[in-house]
Design a protein around this motif. Structure first.
Motif, PDB file in Angstrom:
ATOM      1  N   VAL A  48       0.873  -1.169   0.000  1.00  0.00           N
ATOM      2  CA  VAL A  48       0.000   0.000   0.000  1.00  0.00           C
ATOM      3  C   VAL A  48       0.915   1.225   0.000  1.00  0.00           C
ATOM      4  CG1 VAL A  48      -1.832   1.236   1.208  1.00  0.00           C
ATOM      5  CG2 VAL A  48      -1.720  -1.269   1.331  1.00  0.00           C
ATOM      6  N   TRP A  49       0.676   2.132  -0.941  1.00  0.00           N
ATOM      7  CA  TRP A  49       1.540   3.303  -1.082  1.00  0.00           C
ATOM      8  C   TRP A  49       0.786   4.553  -0.654  1.00  0.00           C
ATOM      9  CZ3 TRP A  49       6.365   1.940  -1.791  1.00  0.00           C
ATOM     10  CH2 TRP A  49       6.637   0.727  -2.435  1.00  0.00           C
ATOM     11  N   ILE A  50       1.436   5.378   0.156  1.00  0.00           N
ATOM     12  CA  ILE A  50       0.880   6.643   0.620  1.00  0.00           C
ATOM     13  C   ILE A  50       1.785   7.739   0.077  1.00  0.00           C
ATOM     14  CG2 ILE A  50       0.279   8.024   2.630  1.00  0.00           C
ATOM     15  CD1 ILE A  50      -0.013   5.312   4.154  1.00  0.00           C
ATOM     16  N   VAL A  51       1.218   8.633  -0.739  1.00  0.00           N
ATOM     17  CA  VAL A  51       2.021   9.586  -1.504  1.00  0.00           C
ATOM     18  C   VAL A  51       1.514  11.000  -1.249  1.00  0.00           C
ATOM     19  CG1 VAL A  51       2.841  10.224  -3.796  1.00  0.00           C
ATOM     20  CG2 VAL A  51       2.348   7.830  -3.279  1.00  0.00           C
ATOM     21  N   GLY A  52       2.424  11.906  -0.885  1.00  0.00           N
ATOM     22  CA  GLY A  52       2.045  13.294  -0.665  1.00  0.00           C
ATOM     23  C   GLY A  52       3.057  14.003   0.212  1.00  0.00           C
ATOM     24  N   ASN A  53       2.550  14.773   1.183  1.00  0.00           N
ATOM     25  CA  ASN A  53       3.445  15.480   2.104  1.00  0.00           C
ATOM     26  C   ASN A  53       2.897  15.391   3.520  1.00  0.00           C
ATOM     27  OD1 ASN A  53       1.329  17.330   2.170  1.00  0.00           O
ATOM     28  ND2 ASN A  53       2.447  18.945   1.088  1.00  0.00           N
ATOM     29  N   ASP A  54       3.313  16.298   4.376  1.00  0.00           N
ATOM     30  CA  ASP A  54       2.889  16.247   5.775  1.00  0.00           C
ATOM     31  C   ASP A  54       1.416  16.594   5.966  1.00  0.00           C
ATOM     32  OD1 ASP A  54       5.364  15.517   6.666  1.00  0.00           O
ATOM     33  OD2 ASP A  54       5.982  17.531   7.262  1.00  0.00           O
ATOM     34  N   SER A  55       0.796  17.172   4.957  1.00  0.00           N
ATOM     35  CA  SER A  55      -0.580  17.651   5.105  1.00  0.00           C
ATOM     36  C   SER A  55      -1.601  16.831   4.340  1.00  0.00           C
ATOM     37  CB  SER A  55      -0.674  19.117   4.644  1.00  0.00           C
ATOM     38  OG  SER A  55       0.183  19.945   5.395  1.00  0.00           O
ATOM     39  N   GLU A  56      -1.217  16.309   3.172  1.00  0.00           N
ATOM     40  CA  GLU A  56      -2.202  15.756   2.244  1.00  0.00           C
ATOM     41  C   GLU A  56      -1.590  14.607   1.460  1.00  0.00           C
ATOM     42  OE1 GLU A  56      -5.096  18.233  -0.456  1.00  0.00           O
ATOM     43  OE2 GLU A  56      -3.165  18.010  -1.485  1.00  0.00           O
ATOM     44  N   ALA A  76      -1.610  15.684  -4.976  1.00  0.00           N
ATOM     45  CA  ALA A  76      -1.787  15.714  -3.519  1.00  0.00           C
ATOM     46  C   ALA A  76      -0.461  16.084  -2.892  1.00  0.00           C
ATOM     47  CB  ALA A  76      -2.271  14.372  -2.980  1.00  0.00           C
ATOM     48  N   GLY A  77      -0.504  17.019  -1.953  1.00  0.00           N
ATOM     49  CA  GLY A  77       0.707  17.412  -1.252  1.00  0.00           C
ATOM     50  C   GLY A  77       1.808  17.893  -2.167  1.00  0.00           C
ATOM     51  N   GLY A  78       1.430  18.546  -3.264  1.00  0.00           N
ATOM     52  CA  GLY A  78       2.424  19.056  -4.191  1.00  0.00           C
ATOM     53  C   GLY A  78       3.027  18.023  -5.123  1.00  0.00           C
ATOM     54  N   ILE A  79       2.578  16.774  -5.051  1.00  0.00           N
ATOM     55  CA  ILE A  79       3.076  15.696  -5.908  1.00  0.00           C
ATOM     56  C   ILE A  79       2.063  15.425  -7.005  1.00  0.00           C
ATOM     57  CG2 ILE A  79       3.805  13.291  -6.026  1.00  0.00           C
ATOM     58  CD1 ILE A  79       5.679  15.063  -4.400  1.00  0.00           C
ATOM     59  N   ASP A  80       2.511  15.494  -8.261  1.00  0.00           N
ATOM     60  CA  ASP A  80       1.659  15.165  -9.403  1.00  0.00           C
ATOM     61  C   ASP A  80       1.843  13.698  -9.775  1.00  0.00           C
ATOM     62  OD1 ASP A  80       0.774  17.771  -9.590  1.00  0.00           O
ATOM     63  OD2 ASP A  80       2.159  18.317 -11.202  1.00  0.00           O
ATOM     64  N   LEU A  81       0.725  13.017  -9.993  1.00  0.00           N
ATOM     65  CA  LEU A  81       0.728  11.642 -10.490  1.00  0.00           C
ATOM     66  C   LEU A  81      -0.066  11.612 -11.795  1.00  0.00           C
ATOM     67  CD1 LEU A  81      -0.064   9.618  -7.228  1.00  0.00           C
ATOM     68  CD2 LEU A  81       2.179   9.980  -8.277  1.00  0.00           C
ATOM     69  N   ARG A  82       0.588  11.170 -12.862  1.00  0.00           N
ATOM     70  CA  ARG A  82      -0.094  11.071 -14.153  1.00  0.00           C
ATOM     71  C   ARG A  82      -0.597   9.649 -14.336  1.00  0.00           C
ATOM     72  NH1 ARG A  82       2.091  10.389 -19.458  1.00  0.00           N
ATOM     73  NH2 ARG A  82       4.174  10.905 -18.688  1.00  0.00           N
ATOM     74  N   VAL A  83      -1.864   9.531 -14.694  1.00  0.00           N
ATOM     75  CA  VAL A  83      -2.474   8.225 -14.895  1.00  0.00           C
ATOM     76  C   VAL A  83      -2.024   7.655 -16.242  1.00  0.00           C
ATOM     77  CG1 VAL A  83      -4.627   6.935 -15.100  1.00  0.00           C
ATOM     78  CG2 VAL A  83      -4.471   8.860 -13.489  1.00  0.00           C
ATOM     79  N   LEU A  84      -1.484   6.445 -16.217  1.00  0.00           N
ATOM     80  CA  LEU A  84      -1.101   5.710 -17.414  1.00  0.00           C
ATOM     81  C   LEU A  84      -2.013   4.499 -17.545  1.00  0.00           C
ATOM     82  CD1 LEU A  84       2.794   5.683 -16.912  1.00  0.00           C
ATOM     83  CD2 LEU A  84       1.413   7.403 -18.100  1.00  0.00           C
ATOM     84  N   CYS A 102      -1.458   2.673 -14.040  1.00  0.00           N
ATOM     85  CA  CYS A 102      -0.254   2.989 -13.301  1.00  0.00           C
ATOM     86  C   CYS A 102      -0.247   4.497 -13.036  1.00  0.00           C
ATOM     87  CB  CYS A 102       0.990   2.583 -14.084  1.00  0.00           C
ATOM     88  SG  CYS A 102       1.127   0.800 -14.383  1.00  0.00           S
ATOM     89  N   LEU A 103       0.529   4.915 -12.067  1.00  0.00           N
ATOM     90  CA  LEU A 103       0.585   6.310 -11.650  1.00  0.00           C
ATOM     91  C   LEU A 103       2.037   6.760 -11.662  1.00  0.00           C
ATOM     92  CD1 LEU A 103      -1.819   5.754  -8.663  1.00  0.00           C
ATOM     93  CD2 LEU A 103      -2.439   6.880 -10.801  1.00  0.00           C
ATOM     94  N   TYR A 104       2.335   7.761 -12.510  1.00  0.00           N
ATOM     95  CA  TYR A 104       3.720   8.153 -12.758  1.00  0.00           C
ATOM     96  C   TYR A 104       3.983   9.552 -12.228  1.00  0.00           C
ATOM     97  CZ  TYR A 104       7.838   9.605 -15.475  1.00  0.00           C
ATOM     98  OH  TYR A 104       9.061  10.081 -15.849  1.00  0.00           O
ATOM     99  N   SER A 105       5.038   9.668 -11.427  1.00  0.00           N
ATOM    100  CA  SER A 105       5.499  10.957 -10.930  1.00  0.00           C
ATOM    101  C   SER A 105       6.855  11.277 -11.539  1.00  0.00           C
ATOM    102  CB  SER A 105       5.614  10.957  -9.406  1.00  0.00           C
ATOM    103  OG  SER A 105       6.258  12.138  -8.970  1.00  0.00           O
ATOM    104  N   PRO A 106       6.909  12.146 -12.559  1.00  0.00           N
ATOM    105  CA  PRO A 106       8.210  12.533 -13.109  1.00  0.00           C
ATOM    106  C   PRO A 106       9.111  13.177 -12.060  1.00  0.00           C
ATOM    107  CG  PRO A 106       6.421  13.238 -14.565  1.00  0.00           C
ATOM    108  CD  PRO A 106       5.776  12.786 -13.294  1.00  0.00           C
ATOM    109  N   GLU A 107       8.516  13.975 -11.171  1.00  0.00           N
ATOM    110  CA  GLU A 107       9.300  14.675 -10.149  1.00  0.00           C
ATOM    111  C   GLU A 107      10.019  13.694  -9.233  1.00  0.00           C
ATOM    112  OE1 GLU A 107       8.521  17.537  -6.242  1.00  0.00           O
ATOM    113  OE2 GLU A 107       6.843  16.869  -7.478  1.00  0.00           O
ATOM    114  N   LEU A 108       9.308  12.651  -8.812  1.00  0.00           N
ATOM    115  CA  LEU A 108       9.895  11.659  -7.911  1.00  0.00           C
ATOM    116  C   LEU A 108      10.659  10.574  -8.656  1.00  0.00           C
ATOM    117  CD1 LEU A 108       6.931  11.139  -5.395  1.00  0.00           C
ATOM    118  CD2 LEU A 108       8.913  12.667  -5.153  1.00  0.00           C
ATOM    119  N   LYS A 109      10.513  10.537  -9.979  1.00  0.00           N
ATOM    120  CA  LYS A 109      11.103   9.478 -10.810  1.00  0.00           C
ATOM    121  C   LYS A 109      10.613   8.107 -10.348  1.00  0.00           C
ATOM    122  CE  LYS A 109      15.265  12.079 -12.050  1.00  0.00           C
ATOM    123  NZ  LYS A 109      16.743  12.069 -12.078  1.00  0.00           N
ATOM    124  N   VAL A 110       9.290   8.025 -10.167  1.00  0.00           N
ATOM    125  CA  VAL A 110       8.651   6.811  -9.647  1.00  0.00           C
ATOM    126  C   VAL A 110       7.394   6.533 -10.456  1.00  0.00           C
ATOM    127  CG1 VAL A 110       7.332   5.891  -7.694  1.00  0.00           C
ATOM    128  CG2 VAL A 110       9.531   6.990  -7.291  1.00  0.00           C
TER     129      VAL A 110
END
Length: 209
Positions: free
Chosen positions: A27-35, A115-123, A134-142
């Motif tokens: 289970v993956w939780i993605v974001g920051n301290d707030s969201e 969420a929390g400043g992280i963009d996830l692009r739906v693939l 799949c959910l791709y974050s270029p910023e996180l390289k994940v």
């Protein structure tokens, strides 16, 4: 400080086509301290909620609707007053587990979730199931690959509503076009990298999965 990626491993069963299999899920939780987003709410709502803590859950995002990936989605959605997001092509599988409750919003190829400043692009990556995403974050390289790509090969396609040819096409045309240093955070087991898996595509095809 939490995140931007937290991992909770939960244990339970996967049930389909009359079989029941013991599984450990990521289970993956993605974001920051707030969201945050919760990706694939599996097996243990309390453990997932503990990892979320007092952060706002913007959505429960489902990579696909096999029961081991969605069996805690409604409980967590209710607990955090969060919507459930799923590709509409997963309805046949979703309804096997939750016939009396539907997801709140659709995931479509190219959607950008934040969420929390992280963009996830739906693939859109069908094959393991009709609407696998799949959910791709270029910023996180994940890339969060659900059950489409694992360390060592594609997800299983031997059960109802799956297709080996389709999953190979999804991996070839979508996932393997990502940068080679992209981390692949999988639905089960260890993470890998796109560059580590790409050389083995033809071998997977020869072996038929």
């Amino acid at each position: 400080m939490a995140g931007p990626i937290d991992n909770v491993v939960t244990s339970g069963t996967f049930n389909l086509d009359g079989g029941s299999f013991d599984v450990d899920n990521n289970v993956w939780i993605v974001g920051n301290d707030s969201e945050v987003f919760v990706i694939d709410a599996a097996h243990d709502a309390d453990a997932i909620a503990q990892a979320v803590g007092d952060r706002r859950v913007k959505a429960i995002v489902c990579t696909h609707a096999h029961d081991d990936h969605v069996n805690q989605a409604p409980a967590l959605a209710d607990r955090f007053s969060a919507p459930i997001w799923l590709n509409p092509n997963e309805k046949v599988l979703w309804d096997m587990t939750w016939p009396d409750r539907q997801p709140d919003a659709d995931l479509h190829d190219g959607d950008v979730l934040t969420a929390g400043g992280i963009d996830l692009r739906v693939l859109q990556t069908p094959g393991h199931s009709p609407g696998s995403s799949c959910l791709y974050s270029p910023e996180l390289k994940v890339v969060f690959s659900g059950d489409t790509l694992f360390q060592g090969g594609p997800g299983a396609t031997g059960r109802s509503y799956s297709s080996f040819d389709t999953i190979i096409e999804s991996i070839r045309t979508t996932l393997l076009t990502l940068p080679g240093d992209t981390q692949v955070r999988t639905g089960h087991g260890d993470s890998t990298k796109i560059g580590d898996e790409a050389p083995h595509l033809e071998e997977w095809i020869r072996n038929g999965g």
